[in-house]
Design an enzyme around this catalytic site. Structure first.
Site, PDB file in Angstrom:
ATOM      1  N   GLU A 280       0.714  -1.037   0.058  1.00  0.00           N
ATOM      2  CA  GLU A 280       0.059   0.108  -0.103  1.00  0.00           C
ATOM      3  C   GLU A 280       0.579   1.448  -0.124  1.00  0.00           C
ATOM      4  O   GLU A 280       0.512   2.028  -0.554  1.00  0.00           O
ATOM      5  CB  GLU A 280      -1.227   0.014   1.089  1.00  0.00           C
ATOM      6  CG  GLU A 280      -2.104  -0.817   1.082  1.00  0.00           C
ATOM      7  CD  GLU A 280      -2.034  -2.355   1.062  1.00  0.00           C
ATOM      8  OE1 GLU A 280      -0.762  -2.770   1.774  1.00  0.00           O
ATOM      9  OE2 GLU A 280      -2.866  -3.313   1.134  1.00  0.00           O
TER      10      GLU A 280
ATOM     11  N   HIS B  48      -9.938  -4.526  10.481  1.00  0.00           N
ATOM     12  CA  HIS B  48     -10.867  -4.380   9.192  1.00  0.00           C
ATOM     13  C   HIS B  48     -11.755  -3.708   9.096  1.00  0.00           C
ATOM     14  O   HIS B  48     -12.672  -3.760   8.200  1.00  0.00           O
ATOM     15  CB  HIS B  48     -10.900  -5.662   8.663  1.00  0.00           C
ATOM     16  CG  HIS B  48      -9.814  -6.683   7.959  1.00  0.00           C
ATOM     17  ND1 HIS B  48      -8.851  -7.221   8.641  1.00  0.00           N
ATOM     18  CD2 HIS B  48      -9.451  -6.983   6.733  1.00  0.00           C
ATOM     19  CE1 HIS B  48      -7.933  -7.596   8.093  1.00  0.00           C
ATOM     20  NE2 HIS B  48      -8.486  -7.710   6.876  1.00  0.00           N
TER      21      HIS B  48
END
Ligand SMILES: Cc1ncc(C[n+]2csc(CCOP(=O)(O)OP(=O)(O)O)c2C)c(N)n1
Ligand SMILES: [Mg+2]
Lengths: 325, 364
Positions: A60, A129
Site C-alpha cells: 500500500e 478491518h
C-alpha cells in the site's frame, strides 16, 4: 429509471471516466484479473486492458505513493484500497505527501488522485478491518473526503471526485455494495460538498452519512408510524468540503439535532458538527445536540454484539425518543 | 564508507565504471564552457550553503538546516545530465539539487528566511524546495517518503510514452525504510525508468552506515532483480560517467537501477548537530584534504588548462556575491501574511472561478 446496485454504480462511474479521460488509470490489489476483491472493478480489465486497469502487489505505501507521484505529473489515478483500514500502512504517503505537497510547494503542485474502497464495520471482520477513518482523513487540510450512502450518490460523486484537481478520498461500504437504487442512464455529476435531505421532517433533524443514513431512514419511518414523530434526515454525502448550510437550515426548522455516525466518539466527524451547530445556530436549539456513534471500543468480532456496537435503527429510535422526551 | 562491490547487472555483465572518467563519452563531449559550468554550479552550492549557515547563526532562519557541503559533485553530476523529460526528487538535504537544476539563489534564500518571495512562498522551508517547471519535485522531510513518489513520476513517464528518467535521491539511512523497498519492487516489477540514487555520506544523523545497515546498500537491488552500481562521488566526472549509463538505459529501455554514490558531509547532520559524538574531526579533515569535490574538479580544470587560478578566484567571488545578494534579497522581502496561510491548500480554493465543489473547505 433502472435500478442498479451501489457496486454497479461505482463501476459505471469508473468506466465512464476511463472512457472520457485517457489519464485515468485504476490501480489496486486484485482490481484487474481477479475482477476486484469486492467485484467493483469487474469487467474493466476486459474492456480497458492492462494499461488502464493495473493489478498491484500488496504494497500500500508503495503503490499509493506511486499513484501520488504519477498524479503530480498529470495522471488521474484511481487507487483501490481493498479496505480503507489498510490506509494505516500508507499513512505517510496519503497524509504527508498527497495532503501536503501542494502547500509545501507554495501551490506549484497538485495531486488529482482518488483513493477509494470500503470503510465500515458490521461484517464481523474484527478491529483491524473495520476502521472508519473519515474523521482522521478530514482532519488534514488539502484533502477531500466523500462517503456516499446510495447508488445514485456513489456514481455522481465518484465522477466528480475523479475530475477533481485535489486528492479525494472516497469511502464506500461493503454492506451497501449489493443495495439497489435508481440511477439514471444519462450522465450526471453530483458536486462534492452538497448535502442531500433524504427525508423531510419538522420535529428532529438527524445529521448523518454513509450507511448510517440507511439506519436513520429506517428509524425515521418507525418514529413516524409508531410515534407520530416527523424526522428530517440530512445526508452529508461529503465530509470535506462540508455543506453546513443545509444542516443549519434543517436545524432552524426542527430545533433539535441528533447526529448518527459510524465513528468512534472521540473527535469524530460528529464532534466537529456539534461544535459548528452550537456555534452557528445556538439560538435555534431547543435541546442539547445528541449523538449515536459506535460504542467506544475496538470493533468486536462477535456477530450479534457488533450489531449493537454500531449505529442501528433501534439505537437511533431510542435516542430520538429520549430527546423528544 | 562502504566496501566496493564491482558493478553488476542482473544479466551478470560486469562493467566497472570507467577508471578514467575523462574518457567516458558523456565527459569527452563536454565543451570547455560546460566543464566550467559544472565547477561553477558546485561553487555556487558551497557558497550558498556557507552563506545560509551564517544567516542561521544570525537567527534569520528557523527550524532545521541540512547543509550539502562536501556532496556538491553528486547533485551537480547527476543533474547536469538531465534532458527535457528527466525528473528529480530528493529528501530534505535539497539545496544542492535545487541549485543544480537551475533554481535561483534568491528564491531559495528567501524560502529559508520564510519570506513570501521564497520558492514555496515561505510555506515549505529548507527541507521543502520545489520547482516542477524544472522537473524538480522536492524536497521531502520524511526519510524515504519521497521514493514512492519518484517511482510514480517514472510511472507517469512510461504511461505517457515519454522518453525520460527519474532520479530519486535518498541518503544511506533511508535505505532501511519499508517504503523504499516497496518502491524498489514496483520499479523492477513494472520496469519503470527510475534510478534510485543513494547518496552515501557515511552517516544518518549520528549513526554510521555500519551501525544502521546490514550488508552493502546497492546490492539490495539484486534481490529485486534490478541492476546496481556504485561509484566514488568526489569526482563529478565519475558521477556523470556512471549516471549516464543508467539514465540512458532507463530512457531507452525503461529499466530501473539502484546506484550508490559515495560522498561525505563536512558539517553536522543539521546545524543543530554539534558533530562531536560520532566521528573524529580528523576524519572530516582527511576527506576535505584528499577528496574535496570542488578541489578535485578545480585541480583537473587547472591541469587541463581550462581555468587559471585567476579564473577560479573570479568564479568564487561571483558565487559569494550571488549568495550575499540572495541574503539581501531575502532580508528585504516581505513575510507571507496570515491571510496567506489558507492559500495553496486546495487547488479548487485557489481557482474559485473554476470551483466545482460546494460547501466549506476550511474550518475554524
Ligand atoms: C521517517 C523519519 N524518521 C526520522 C527522521 C529524522 N531524521 C531526519 S534526517 C535523518 C537521518 C537520515 O540520514 P540519511 O538518510 O543518511 O541522509 P543524510 O542526512 O545523510 O543526507 C533522520 C533520522 C525523519 N525525518 N523521518
Ligand atoms: Mg547519510
Amino acid at each position: 429509471m433502472p435500478e442498479i446496485t451501489y457496486r454497479e454504480a461505482i463501476r459505471h462511474a469508473l468506466a465512464e471516466e476511463l472512457e472520457r479521460d485517457a489519464n485515468v488509470v485504476i490501480m489496486g490489489e486484485e482490481v484487474a484479473q481477479f475482477n476486484g476483491a469486492y467485484k467493483v472493478t469487474e469487467g474493466l480489465l476486459a474492456k480497458f486492458g492492462p494499461k488502464r486497469i493495473v493489478d498491484t502487489p500488496i504494497t500500500e505505501a508503495g503503490f499509493i505513493g506511486t499513484g501520488i507521484g504519477a498524479s503530480m505529473l498529470g495522471l488521474r489515478p484511481v487507487m483501490e484500497l481493498m479496505f480503507w483500514s489498510f490506509y494505516s500502512v500508507a499513512f505517510d504517503q496519503i497524509l504527508n505527501n498527497a495532503a501536503n505537497v501542494r502547500y509545501m510547494s507554495g501551490g506549484l503542485i497538485n495531486c488529482p488522485i482518488v483513493i477509494r474502497g470500503p470503510a465500515n464495520g458490521g461484517t464481523n471482520v474484527g478491529a483491524t478491518h473495520s476502521h472508519t477513518p473519515e474523521n482522521v482523513l478530514a482532519n488534514h487540510p488539502g484533502v477531500k473526503v466523500v462517503v456516499p450512502a446510495t447508488a445514485y450518490d456513489a456514481k455522481g460523486l465518484l465522477k466528480s471526485a475523479i475530475r477533481d484537481n485535489d486528492p479525494v478520498f472516497f469511502l464506500e461500504n461493503t454492506i451497501l455494495y449489493g443495495e439497489k437504487g435508481e440511477v439514471p442512464t444519462a450522465e450526471y455529476l453530483i458536486p462534492l460538498g452538497l448535502a442531500d435531505v433524504k427525508r423531510q421532517g419538522r420535529d428532529l433533524t438527524i445529521v448523518t452519512y454513509g450507511r448510517s443514513v440507511i439506519h436513520s431512514l429506517a428509524a425515521a419511518e418507525v418514529l413516524h408510524k409508531e410515534h407520530g414523530v416527523l424526522v428530517e434526515v440530512v445526508d452529508l454525502r461529503s465530509i470535506r468540503p462540508l455543506d453546513i448550510d443545509t444542516v443549519l437550515k434543517s436545524v432552524a426548522k426542527t430545533h433539535r439535532v441528533l447526529i448518527v455516525e459510524e465513528q468512534k466518539p472521540f473527535a469524530s466527524v460528529g464532534s466537529q458538527l456539534a461544535y459548528m451547530i452550537q456555534r452557528e445556530a445556538f439560538d435555534e436549539l431547543d435541546a442539547p445536540i445528541h449523538r449515536v456513534a459506535t460504542v467506544d471500543a475496538p470493533a468486536i468480532y462477535s456477530p450479534p454484539v457488533e450489531v449493537e456496537q454500531l449505529p442501528n435503527p433501534q439505537r437511533v429510535i431510542k435516542a430520538a425518543l429520549e430527546m423528544l422526551g | 564508507m562502504s566496501n566496493q562491490p564491482s558493478a553488476n547487472t542482473p544479466a551478470g555483465t560486469a562493467a566497472k565504471t570507467a577508471s578514467d572518467p575523462h574518457l567516458a563519452p558523456v565527459n569527452l563531449k563536454l565543451t570547455k564552457e560546460e566543464r566550467i559550468a559544472l565547477f561553477r554550479t558546485m561553487m555556487q552550492i558551497r557558497r550558498f550553503e556557507e552563506r545560509s549557515l551564517r544567516a542561521y547563526q544570525a537567527k534569520k532562519i528557523g527550524g532545521f538546516l541540512h547543509l550539502y557541503i562536501g556532496q556538491e559533485s553528486v547533485a551537480v553530476g547527476c543533474c547536469s545530465l538531465m534532458g527535457k523529460h528527466d525528473h528529480v526528487i530528493t529528501a530534505y538535504r535539497d539545496h544542492g539539487h535545487a541549485i543544480a537544476v537551475g533554481m535561483g539563489m534568491n528564491e531559495l534564500m528567501a524560502e529559508l528566511y520564510g519570506k513570501a518571495t521564497g520558492c514555496s512562498k515561505g510555506k515549505g522551508g529548507s527541507m521543502h524546495f520545489f520547482a516542477p517547471d524544472r522537473n524538480f519535485w522536492g524536497g521531502h522531510g520524511i526519510v524515504g517518503g519521497q521514493i514512492p513518489l519518484g517511482t510514480g513520476l517514472a510511472y507517469a513517464l512510461k504511461y505517457k510514452g515519454l522518453k525520460g528518467a527519474v532520479m530519486a535521491f535518498m541518503g544511506d539511512g533511508a535505505v532501511n525504510q519499508g517504503a523504499v523497498h516497496e518502491a524498489y519492487n514496483l520499479a523492477a516489477l513494472w520496469s519503470l525508468p527510475v534510478i534510485f540514487v543513494i547518496e552515501n555520506n557515511g552517516y544518518s544523523m549520528g549513526t554510521s552506515q555500519e551501525r544502521s545497515s546490514a550488508g552493502d546498500l546497492p546490492t539490495r537491488a539484486a534481490g529485486y532483480d534490478m541492476a546496481w552500481d556504485q561509484c566514488d562521488g568526489s569526482n563529478v566526472y565519475v558521477v556523470r560517467a556512471m549516471m549516464d549509463k543508467y539514465l540512458t538505459r532507463a530512457r531507452e529501455e525503461s529499466k530501473p537501477a539502484v546506484v550508490e554514490i559515495d560522498t561525505y558531509r563536512y558539517r553536522g547532520h543539521s546545524v543543530a548537530d554539534p558533530d562531536n559524538t560520532y566521528r573524529l574531526k580528523a576524519e572530516v579533515e582527511e576527506y576535505r584534504r584528499t577528496k574535496d569535490p570542488i578541489q578535485v574538479v578545480q585541480n583537473m580544470l587547472m591541469t587541463d588548462g581550462v581555468l587559471t587560478p585567476a579564473d577560479i578566484e573570479k568564479i568564487d567571488q561571483a558565487a559569494r556575491k550571488e549568495a550575499d545578494d540572495a541574503a539581501k534579497f531575502a532580508e528585504a522581502s516581505p513575510y507571507p501574511t496570515v491571510e496567506d496561510l489558507q492559500q495553496d491548500v486546495y487547488w479548487e480554493a485557489d481557482h474559485p472561478d473554476q470551483r466545482q465543489s460546494q460547501g466549506r473547505l476550511f474550518f475554524d
